[in-house]
Write an enzyme that holds these catalytic residues in place. Structure first.
Site, PDB file in Angstrom:
ATOM      1  N   PRO A  94       0.812  -1.222   0.000  1.00  0.00           N
ATOM      2  CG  PRO A  94      -0.917  -1.606   1.530  1.00  0.00           C
ATOM      3  CD  PRO A  94       0.352  -2.201   1.006  1.00  0.00           C
ATOM      4  CB  ALA A 154       6.381   0.123  -0.944  1.00  0.00           C
ATOM      5  NE  ARG A 172       9.143  -2.562 -15.914  1.00  0.00           N
ATOM      6  CZ  ARG A 172       9.964  -1.990 -15.044  1.00  0.00           C
ATOM      7  NH1 ARG A 172      11.192  -1.677 -15.398  1.00  0.00           N
ATOM      8  NH2 ARG A 172       9.557  -1.702 -13.826  1.00  0.00           N
ATOM      9  CD  GLU A 225       4.998  -6.889 -15.440  1.00  0.00           C
ATOM     10  OE1 GLU A 225       6.138  -6.791 -15.905  1.00  0.00           O
ATOM     11  OE2 GLU A 225       4.292  -7.901 -15.552  1.00  0.00           O
TER      12      GLU A 225
END
Ligand code: COS
Length: 382
Positions: A128, A130, A242, A362
């Site tokens: 929450p 970080a 990614r 991400e």
């Protein structure tokens, strides 16, 4: 020589993924989106036909596909429904740290589990307080004998409600910032609370949950890599995953683009199809460029990864460009549809809602810019 030709195997895979997306995903996507239905039937079918865990090496029972093939599949699945596609692909994110740093026993046990049955695993990094600031995490892992005891809460966890195991990042040296984080594989067990299934704007068929660890004991052998080296492992993981997110963004953009092209040829205004108007043509032209450029950057980042070339820069460039382009292309697709684009009877509003998360998960588009700027200005020695 530069060659963009796909192998016959890659072409077949892409066709298989496309057919699956068309028949098994698009047919239910809008219905599942409406109620946020958990697409377990589609996930199981994807596993059966070999469209899941494509990244797993053959020694652990996987297909051992190359990264570009993985991206071809991810583009097609996102074209079908990126919410269901995310559910299908999330094992890749959870298992990448295990592939990168896990012991042979850990790999056999946990990667093997995914290959043997249609099971799910979740990547637990975000908290929450970080999100972008990974090093600010508060989850603790304290060593007690031959175990670590985990306490803390992770949020926005894809497939969190249904995962059989979790890759969890926790502070083992709370005063050491990014150099005090360690990664663990954690089995689903008592002491783990799963709640707060999020009611999301887009990708509503994917499950996003909060996973809390209350005095959860983890055997020391479940540590991934070395103690206090978890931050680097997370960054290396994101470098690997990614390109796949960029591929998904390309798939969303392409889906909206194709719909807008078809609609522009049918919709008549001022006595001609709107495709005859230059205002629409310019929108369509820019959409085409963004879809194709997104794919090229995605392929480059996947090719570098496959070739063992550092792809930190290329994967953040691909993710940044493809995610932002997906948002722009889907917004423009709604524009081409005019008022109809704003209505759920037409496909583009879902594409637009789904595209938004691509700029967030991400690593936000702003984080990608930070990585890109750092790699350009102060390249790491790799
Ligand atoms: N591969 C290997 N190591 C890397 C790396 C990479 N791609 N990127 C950074 N590192 C290493 C650095 O070399 C540095 O090593 P040393 O400790 O030996 O010096 C260490 O990691 C810390 O790097 P840096 O100082 O750049 O870290 P920052 O705290 O500045 O954070 C960002 C960098 C912001 C880029 C990082 O926190 C990040 O990516 N945040 C977003 C996280 C994210 O994507 N969250 C989404 C949740 S996952 S669904």
């Amino acid at each position: 020589m530069v060659d963009f030709t796909l192998t016959d195997e890659q072409k077949d895979l892409r066709e298989m993924a496309h057919n699956f997306a068309e028949k098994e995903m698009r047919t239910v996507a809008w219905e599942y989106d409406k109620d946020g239905t958990w697409p377990i039937d589609v996930i199981n079918k994807a596993w059966e036909v070999g469209l899941m865990n494509t990244h797993l090496e053959s020694e652990y029972g996987g297909a051992g596909l190359d990264y570009l093939s993985g991206c071809l599949i991810e583009e097609e699945l996102a074209w079908g429904c990126s919410g269901i596609g995310t559910s299908i692909g999330a094992n890749g994110l959870a298992s990448a740290p295990v592939q990168l740093g896990g012991s042979e026993e850990t790999k056999k046990k946990y990667l093997g589990m995914l290959a043997e049955e249609p099971k799910l695993a979740s990547f637990c990094l975000t908290e929450p307080d970080a999100g972008s600031d990974v090093a600010g995490m508060k989850t603790r892992a304290v060593k007690k004998g031959d175990k670590y005891v985990l306490n803390g809460s992770k949020c926005f966890i894809t497939n969190g409600s249904y995962a059989d195991w979790f890759t969890v990042y926790a502070k083992t040296d709370p005063d050491a910032g990014s150099r005090g984080i360690t990664a663990f594989v954690v089995d689903k067990q008592d002491g783990i609370t799963i709640d707060k299934k999020e009611d999301k704007m887009g990708q509503r068929a994917s499950n996003t949950a909060t996973v809390t660890f209350n005095d959860v004991e983890v055997p020391a052998e479940n540590m991934i890599g070395e103690e206090n080296k978890g931050f680097k492992l997370a960054m290396m993981t994101l470098d690997r995953t990614r390109p796949g997110v960029a591929a998904m963004a390309t798939g969303i953009a392409r889906g909206a683009f194709e719909a807008a092209v078809e609609y522009s040829k049918e919709r008549q205004q001022f006595g001609v199809p709107i495709a005859m108007h230059q205002a629409i043509q310019f929108l369509i032209a820019d959409m085409a460029v963004k879809v194709d450029a997104s794919r090229l950057l995605t392929w480059l980042s996947a090719w570098q990864l496959q070739s063992g070339i550092s792809n930190t820069l290329a994967s953040s460039e691909a993710k940044r460009f493809a995610a932002d382009s997906a948002m722009e292309v889907t917004t423009d697709a709604v524009q081409v549809y005019g008022g109809y684009g704003f209505i759920k009877d037409y496909p583009v509003e879902k594409f637009m809602r789904d595209a938004k998360i691509m700029q967030l998960y991400e690593g936000t588009s702003q984080i990608q810019r930070m990585v890109i700027a750092r790699e350009v200005l102060l390249p790491r020695n790799v």
